[in-house]
Design an enzyme around this catalytic site. Sequence first.
Site, PDB file in Angstrom:
ATOM      1  N   PRO A 175      21.616   7.530  28.625  1.00  0.00           N
ATOM      2  CA  PRO A 175      22.416   8.894  28.958  1.00  0.00           C
ATOM      3  C   PRO A 175      22.145   9.169  30.639  1.00  0.00           C
ATOM      4  O   PRO A 175      20.979   9.094  30.846  1.00  0.00           O
ATOM      5  CB  PRO A 175      22.034   9.659  28.120  1.00  0.00           C
ATOM      6  CG  PRO A 175      21.600   9.169  26.762  1.00  0.00           C
ATOM      7  CD  PRO A 175      21.049   7.917  27.309  1.00  0.00           C
ATOM      8  N   CYS A 176      23.129   9.456  31.192  1.00  0.00           N
ATOM      9  CA  CYS A 176      22.921   9.797  32.520  1.00  0.00           C
ATOM     10  C   CYS A 176      23.036  11.226  32.984  1.00  0.00           C
ATOM     11  O   CYS A 176      22.818  11.740  33.971  1.00  0.00           O
ATOM     12  CB  CYS A 176      24.062   9.084  33.495  1.00  0.00           C
ATOM     13  SG  CYS A 176      25.782   9.761  33.135  1.00  0.00           S
ATOM     14  N   GLN A 177      23.080  12.244  31.997  1.00  0.00           N
ATOM     15  CA  GLN A 177      23.527  13.565  32.098  1.00  0.00           C
ATOM     16  C   GLN A 177      22.190  14.202  32.828  1.00  0.00           C
ATOM     17  O   GLN A 177      22.285  14.815  33.523  1.00  0.00           O
ATOM     18  CB  GLN A 177      23.811  14.237  30.672  1.00  0.00           C
ATOM     19  CG  GLN A 177      25.220  13.988  30.220  1.00  0.00           C
ATOM     20  CD  GLN A 177      24.960  12.882  29.085  1.00  0.00           C
ATOM     21  OE1 GLN A 177      24.314  11.784  29.131  1.00  0.00           O
ATOM     22  NE2 GLN A 177      25.839  12.725  28.032  1.00  0.00           N
ATOM     23  N   PHE A 179      20.454  12.989  35.098  1.00  0.00           N
ATOM     24  CA  PHE A 179      20.203  12.839  36.402  1.00  0.00           C
ATOM     25  C   PHE A 179      21.286  13.039  37.120  1.00  0.00           C
ATOM     26  O   PHE A 179      21.276  12.935  38.415  1.00  0.00           O
ATOM     27  CB  PHE A 179      19.851  11.129  36.449  1.00  0.00           C
ATOM     28  CG  PHE A 179      18.680  10.885  35.759  1.00  0.00           C
ATOM     29  CD1 PHE A 179      17.351  10.842  36.055  1.00  0.00           C
ATOM     30  CD2 PHE A 179      18.823  10.122  34.534  1.00  0.00           C
ATOM     31  CE1 PHE A 179      16.241  10.683  35.209  1.00  0.00           C
ATOM     32  CE2 PHE A 179      17.828  10.006  33.474  1.00  0.00           C
ATOM     33  CZ  PHE A 179      16.429  10.075  34.016  1.00  0.00           C
TER      34      PHE A 179
END
Length: 211
Positions: A175-177, A179
């Site tokens: 998951p990139c949320q 960052f």
Amino acid sequence: FKKIGIEGRSLFVFFIWGPPWCVSSGFLRPQRTHSRRAPFIRSALFALVVMAEKEDKVLRVGTLFSGIGAFEEALKQLKIKHEIVFACDNGERYIKQNGKLLETEDIKALFPGVTGDELEQKVEELYEQTGKPNNVKKSYFANYDITEERWHTDIRFMDGLKYRDKVDILVGGSPCQSFSTYGLKRGLEDARGTLFYDYARMINEVQPKVF
């Protein structure tokens, strides 16, 4: 990666910034024309596919944070023979107790002495108790050749050793949320951000040819 124990025969890493291609008209093409990674990634993937076809072998694929299965769809459209060894996605569901989000160690503490497949099954039961369906799983099963035995819900409790040397390419993007500049930017202080370490652990345990 040496610091967190990744070693073995893997050729390159592409998941940190996300795969630089998208599925379009049956082709893998760069998502950003200025991406310098795309030629190297396409070349490595092409070499792997050519080797598989030359030896008339089936490409063995393992996916984490599987989502809608974009990579798998690309393989289908390109008519590349492949087998999904395993897939994993929790369907954006969260395990909570008294309103508090349970971290990995909190969940393990609920089942002292329980490990491996048994612990994974216990965690699956906790997800079922949330009352929320895993719609990602439903979609994945409707579109790809996968069985219950090869589906995993939570990467944190997966045992990658059972798949060692059984996967040609391991695909996934944690998951990139945590960052994202559009989010709270809590990074590794966000539980989702720490899933990067589980991705790294799975690479080390599975030892795919390419990841």
